[in-house]
Write a protein that holds these residues in place. Structure first.
Motif, PDB file in Angstrom:
ATOM      1  N   THR A  59       0.865  -1.399   0.165  1.00 52.40           N
ATOM      2  CA  THR A  59      -0.049   0.076   0.147  1.00 52.40           C
ATOM      3  C   THR A  59       0.858   1.284  -0.013  1.00 52.40           C
ATOM      4  OG1 THR A  59      -0.138  -0.055   2.470  1.00 52.40           O
ATOM      5  CG2 THR A  59      -1.811  -1.220   1.316  1.00 52.40           C
ATOM      6  N   THR A  61       3.508   2.244   2.052  1.00 52.03           N
ATOM      7  CA  THR A  61       3.635   2.884   3.383  1.00 52.03           C
ATOM      8  C   THR A  61       5.136   3.528   3.252  1.00 52.03           C
ATOM      9  OG1 THR A  61       2.389   1.073   4.441  1.00 52.03           O
ATOM     10  CG2 THR A  61       3.599   2.610   5.781  1.00 52.03           C
ATOM     11  N   ASP A  77       5.974  -2.904  -7.490  1.00 56.72           N
ATOM     12  CA  ASP A  77       4.981  -4.055  -7.042  1.00 56.72           C
ATOM     13  C   ASP A  77       4.631  -4.871  -8.347  1.00 56.72           C
ATOM     14  OD1 ASP A  77       3.170  -4.290  -4.116  1.00 56.72           O
ATOM     15  OD2 ASP A  77       2.572  -5.590  -5.811  1.00 56.72           O
ATOM     16  N   ASP A 227       8.864  -6.408 -11.174  1.00 55.56           N
ATOM     17  CA  ASP A 227       8.935  -7.429 -10.549  1.00 55.56           C
ATOM     18  C   ASP A 227      10.296  -7.631  -9.794  1.00 55.56           C
ATOM     19  OD1 ASP A 227       9.702 -10.203  -9.788  1.00 55.56           O
ATOM     20  OD2 ASP A 227       8.484 -11.266 -11.635  1.00 55.56           O
ATOM     21  N   ALA A 228      10.443  -7.677  -8.654  1.00 56.03           N
ATOM     22  CA  ALA A 228      11.468  -7.515  -7.715  1.00 56.03           C
ATOM     23  C   ALA A 228      12.579  -8.413  -8.050  1.00 56.03           C
ATOM     24  CB  ALA A 228      10.929  -7.377  -6.291  1.00 56.03           C
ATOM     25  N   ILE A 281       5.796 -13.362  -5.217  1.00 56.99           N
ATOM     26  CA  ILE A 281       6.596 -14.172  -4.324  1.00 56.99           C
ATOM     27  C   ILE A 281       5.674 -14.734  -3.041  1.00 56.99           C
ATOM     28  CG2 ILE A 281       8.635 -14.063  -2.678  1.00 56.99           C
ATOM     29  CD1 ILE A 281      10.075 -12.200  -4.511  1.00 56.99           C
TER      30      ILE A 281
END
Ligand SMILES: C[S@@+](CC[C@H](N)C(=O)[O-])C[C@H]1O[C@@H](n2cnc3c(N)ncnc32)[C@H](O)[C@@H]1O
Length: 409
Positions: A59, A61, A77, A227-228, A281
């Motif tokens: 979200t 943060t 994200d 994509d991390a 993930i």
């Protein structure tokens, strides 16, 4: 050690609960979100020219807190709804713009009553009757229809999001979902909301959302679809990573987000929910679980500790032992890919904070902090340490950790 663990507190102030009354941070709830207070503590003393990265935005943060602190932040994200929501939260709005949103929304609301008679679409939410009475969802749909005419579909028009965030809040406030539990249960019986009530409630929510946008911040944050596990070179080097990745605990963000995602049309059918969770993930929604059966790793990374953990889960007396062993292995495999690609975008001397939780499968503890630390060390990160920051619930074995490391490229 056990005595020390007994004194670790649950610290609701380090969870999403702390954010509920903090303006934009409280707009929509995601249970696995962490708290503004935690991020603020990690930003204490950080100069405002530092570039902050959160590769698992949720979200937003981190992004919003960093921007409020005066920093520039980029967050990633893979969930299109969260990317959209994060960007709406992190934008600075002028007073004139907020007035236009109010006037446009008023125009839309004046037409809801008249549009009730038209044909209505029903979101593909499984067991929708548990969420809203047929009358309530017809009213919600009429309101939605009027908003689309003024603001466009949220998934297509990424700019005018405030009225849509208010709509998301409205659908949850009018539903019977008991949002106090991550597994989402329903109160008995759905409430029948009259159109006047729904319109008044929407007005009140929008008013609160517009008010929380009134004070601008000096920093800047942006959420990107990345994509991390595969971070492109964006020509930037990050000084600090503050993040909370998914935990290996089979909690799918889709589960909590699906009412918002269906009503905003970021999700149109059940199959795409599984496809999206396969990219996440630790995701396990729908086909994301069945695909585990055929999944093969890209890299061999079995450290002795991971091997032991995975073996003990596979040997558990359960028909799901093998499957869940693969789930845990894939989780650490994917996090390893993340730590590997991350090295390419870090500044020399970058500091990393990963807030993670451990989990347990058939009584076998998955020591996330230790297994992640092993991955980081193997990839050349230095000063890798972990510290318990809170107890997750009354289960004495489940904790949250801050795993820290430095990168000297
Ligand atoms: C624990 S949540 C982050 C919560 C966040 N700290 C907050 O306060 O809202 C983890 C996030 O990682 C995202 N995620 C999962 N897999 C990802 C991937 N491969 N690349 C980028 N983000 C991913 C999920 O969609 C989810 O939003």
């Amino acid at each position: 050690m056990l005595d020390e663990l007994d004194t670790v507190a649950q610290r609701a102030d380090y969870t999403f609960k702390h954010n509920r009354n903090l303006g934009r941070h409280g707009w929509l709830r995601l249970t696995p979100a962490y708290s503004v207070k935690l991020v603020k503590n990690l930003l204490k003393g950080v100069p405002d020219d530092e570039l902050i990265l959160d590769p698992f935005s949720g979200t937003a943060t981190t992004g919003l807190t960093a921007a409020e602190h005066g920093n520039r932040a980029i967050t990633f994200d893979i969930n299109p709804f969260l990317i959209w929501l994060g960007n709406v939260k992190c934008r600075n709005y002028t007073e004139a713009y907020l007035k236009v949103v109010q006037q446009t929304a008023d125009k839309a609301l004046s037409k809801v009553e008249g549009s009730l008679k038209r044909e209505h679409w029903q979101p593909e939410i499984f067991n929708i009757e548990l969420w809203w009475s047929p009358h309530t969802w017809k009213v919600l749909w009429a309101l939605r229809d009027c908003l689309v005419k003024e603001f466009g579909e949220p998934a297509e028009n990424q700019e005018d999001g405030l009225a849509w965030v208010a709509f998301c809040r409205l659908i949850i406030e009018t539903s019977s979902a008991a949002f106090n539990h991550v597994s989402m249960s329903f109160s008995e019986g759905v409430t029948h909301h009259e159109v006047e009530h729904v319109v008044e409630l929407y007005k009140a929510i929008l008013c609160y959302i517009l008010q929380s946008c009134a004070s601008p911040f000096t920093g800047h944050a942006k959420v990107m679809e990345v994509d991390a596990r595969n971070i492109p070179d964006m020509g930037m080097r990050f000084d600090r990573v503050i993040t909370s990745p998914p935990y290996p605990n089979r909690i799918s963000y889709i589960r909590e987000l699906r009412p918002y995602m269906y009503w905003t049309k970021f999700l149109q059918e059940a199959r795409s929910a599984g496809e999206l969770d396969w990219k996440a993930i630790g995701g396990t929604w729908g086909i994301a679980t069945s695909r585990l059966n055929d999944w093969k790793p890209d890299v061999e990374l079995l450290s002795p500790a991971l091997f032991e953990t995975v073996q003990s889960i596979a040997q558990a007396e359960s028909k799901n032992g093998e499957l869940l062993a693969t789930y845990v292995f894939k989780y650490f495999h994917d996090m390893h890919l993340h730590f590997s690609t991350l090295r390419g975008v870090l500044a020399n001397g970058a500091e990393l904070h990963y807030i993670v939780g451990n989990s347990s499968f058939f009584g076998n503890m998955v020591d996330t902090a230790e297994l992640m630390s092993a991955s980081m060390r193997r990839l050349g990160y230095e000063n890798v340490k972990s510290e318990i920051i809170r107890k997750r619930n009354c289960n004495k074995a489940l904790y949250e950790y801050d795993v820290t490391a430095m990168w000297h490229g």
